[in-house]
Enzyme design. Structure first.
Site, PDB file in Angstrom:
ATOM      1  N   CYS A 164       0.847  -1.205   0.000  1.00  0.00           N
ATOM      2  CA  CYS A 164       0.000   0.000   0.000  1.00  0.00           C
ATOM      3  C   CYS A 164       0.875   1.245   0.000  1.00  0.00           C
ATOM      4  O   CYS A 164       1.687   1.439   0.913  1.00  0.00           O
ATOM      5  CB  CYS A 164      -0.919   0.011   1.210  1.00  0.00           C
ATOM      6  SG  CYS A 164      -2.019   1.455   1.255  1.00  0.00           S
ATOM      7  N   LYS A 203       2.386  -9.605  -0.373  1.00  0.00           N
ATOM      8  CA  LYS A 203       2.303  -8.744  -1.564  1.00  0.00           C
ATOM      9  C   LYS A 203       3.262  -7.582  -1.387  1.00  0.00           C
ATOM     10  O   LYS A 203       3.194  -6.849  -0.388  1.00  0.00           O
ATOM     11  CB  LYS A 203       0.872  -8.239  -1.761  1.00  0.00           C
ATOM     12  CG  LYS A 203       0.647  -7.474  -3.060  1.00  0.00           C
ATOM     13  CD  LYS A 203      -0.849  -7.179  -3.233  1.00  0.00           C
ATOM     14  CE  LYS A 203      -1.139  -6.595  -4.616  1.00  0.00           C
ATOM     15  NZ  LYS A 203      -0.724  -5.193  -4.736  1.00  0.00           N
TER      16      LYS A 203
END
Length: 540
Positions: A164, A203
């Site tokens: 993010c 991720k």
């Protein structure tokens, strides 16, 4: 830092769950490629998106996968905040509705199933929401473990978000803003790897060089990550500065990591054709789509054969096609009725086709475009002022989903945009009114298309104030765009184009940095120019 290679006991590699409890519990943990194969070796992956990859949207996306094809769609939940999830029962219930009551905090390390199958509700339900990975952001290993134990009975893996790039992640010190703290990242992953009964996946975003990205990936894998998802953009690539993902860095990882490493690629997926291109270019095991899916939830689906389009899929004279927006919105609404509200959806008439016999009181070939919208309901169903404000993540997400899905349509028909903007979460009657308007507009668009003798000019996507601006036939927007009533990707301007059009500007800090760089370059070369021009041409 020096990190050990993960040790995976042989007994963890093979097991099967009993049938009377959710599949994630009661089996020994698989790892890496053995785990990937156990969930069907999915090549198509619905990305984790904050407040946007909730159950109803996942089920809508899964509904386009052809039955009996053998294809598995892996989906992720929206990113959840580990500390809040572990500490606040309201947060858990408002963001992860695996059971009808809020999930309690696990009371002991073994964490047996807390509900029978009859109590299962939405998220992670084996009947329709698997395989499913639950994603968390975190900066505390203990908080992450506590949250992960809450969800492990209801999912196939827990994913750690290290990608993010938003300001809230910087402020909260999580996501991509942990990527300099390798010691903490290792501890976060390794604790889950050792203490959960299901695998942990991760991720990440690529770093400044492919070599540094490879070192980063090796550290993440050595901590115990079973699957590595790589977004081909750096942390700085976001908003107008998103630009293109670098598939070559993902390919470099594929070529330099052990072949048993499972890699998912993320970035540059505008339409279904891009999935195969990405698989070939990167060598990844699977491809993840985020924004492309929001604009077209059928992005993973195989288009129907010519002549078998039915009423939901449209194909033009040039062979290009896609699912109709009215059809997708109908399907989405019906999923919400059936699964979230647990009530039968309204009885609906078949979607309009130009080949249908048009009744005199309905549309004529001269009645197109905005004329059709005059037939919409004169008065929107009044919102019940006594209605309790909903906290269902599936109902709260409706408006942003529909704005993404209907972007080209509401850019042309602004009164539909205004009606959608007035809808309140949980007011299904208001959304039914918008659906009726979308169906009428689509009907008008189809009739108008049939009366044309040539293909209509392609609208420039992503510029709502210039929705009818014509663009070159060989440009990316032209290649992927469809008529405004058909689902299609949203194409962002590249940073260079954004600067030229004035939609992207530099902050004072960026201007000062570039001015300083420009002065240094000018002293060395004697060449003058503007910092903005330097960045627009790829400098900076």
């Amino acid at each position: 830092m020096t990190v050990p290679e993960p040790q995976v006991p042989e007994e963890r590699r093979h097991a099967s769950p009993p049938h009377d409890i959710p599949p994630a519990i009661g089996r020994q943990k698989l790892f890496g490629r053995a785990f990937y194969e156990s969930i069907g070796s999915p090549k198509k992956i619905l990305a984790p998106m904050v407040d946007q990859s909730e159950f109803a949207w996942r089920l809508l996306t899964r509904s386009f996968m052809p039955p009996g094809s053998g294809e598995t769609l892996l989906a992720y939940t929206p990113m959840l905040h580990a500390r809040l999830f572990g500490q606040a029962s309201n947060y858990r219930h408002n963001h992860f509705q695996a059971t009808r009551a809020a999930l309690p905090t696990p009371a002991n390390p073994s964490y047996p199933p807390q509900r029978h199958n009859s109590d299962l509700y939405l998220d992670g339900n084996p009947a329709n929401d698997r395989p499913l990975f639950v994603q968390f952001c975190a900066n505390s290993p203990d908080e992450l473990l506590s949250a992960a134990k809450c969800v492990q009975p209801f999912c196939d893996a827990v994913d750690l978000n290290l990608g993010c790039p938003q300001g809230i992640a910087r402020k909260g010190h999580y996501g991509a803003f942990l990527q300099e703290d390798w010691d903490l990242i290792y501890k976060l992953i390794n604790l889950l790897h050792n203490d959960l009964m299901i695998p942990v996946t991760v991720k990440i975003r690529v770093l400044e060089t492919k070599e540094r990205t490879l070192e980063y990936a090796k550290m993440v894998l050595s901590a115990g990550a079973s699957i590595l998802t790589v977004h081909g953009r750096t942390r700085e690539q976001k908003g107008h500065n998103t630009g293109l993902a670098d598939w070559t860095k993902i390919r470099y990882l594929r070529d330099n990591l052990p072949p048993e490493t499972v890699i998912f690629a993320n970035g540059n997926i505008l339409e279904g054709k891009d999935i195969d291109r990405c698989l070939e270019a990167t060598g990844a095991d699977g491809v993840m789509s985020a924004e492309g899916n929001l604009c077209d939830p059928a992005i993973f689906a195989t288009p129907p054969a010519e002549g078998r389009e039915g009423r939901e899929y449209w194909r033009g004279r040039d062979g290009k096609g896609g699912f109709r927006m009215d059809a997708v919105m109908r399907r989405y609404m019906d999923i919400l009725y059936k699964h979230v509200l647990e009530t039968p959806p309204p009885v609906r008439k078949p979607l309009f086709l130009p080949s249908d016999v048009i009744e005199a009181a309905s549309v004529t070939s001269e009645q197109t475009g905005d004329d059709l919208l005059d037939q919409r309901p004169l008065k929107k169903a009044k919102f019940d002022q006594g209605m309790t404000k909903t906290t269902s993540p599936n109902l709260v997400a409706m408006k942003p989903h529909l704005f993404s899905l209907l972007r080209p349509l509401v850019s042309k028909h602004t009164h539909i945009r205004d009606a959608l903007a007035k809808c309140r979460a949980g007011d299904l009657a208001a959304y039914e009114g918008v659906l009726a308007m979308v169906e009428d507009a689509t009907k008008g668009g189809l009739v108008e298309y049939e009366t044309r003798t040539s293909e209509p000019a392609v609208p420039l996507m992503g510029t709502e104030d210039k929705a009818c601006e014509e663009i070159p036939d060989n440009s990316t927007p032209a290649l992927v765009a469809r008529p405004w009533w058909v689902c299609q990707p949203y194409v962002r301007r590249l940073p260079k184009e954004a600067f030229q059009k004035g939609s992207m500007t530099l902050s004072k800090k960026e201007k000062a940095r570039l001015q300083n760089m420009h002065e240094i370059q000018a002293m060395g070369s004697g060449v003058e120019g503007s910092p903005t021009a330097s960045l627009a041409m790829g400098g900076g």
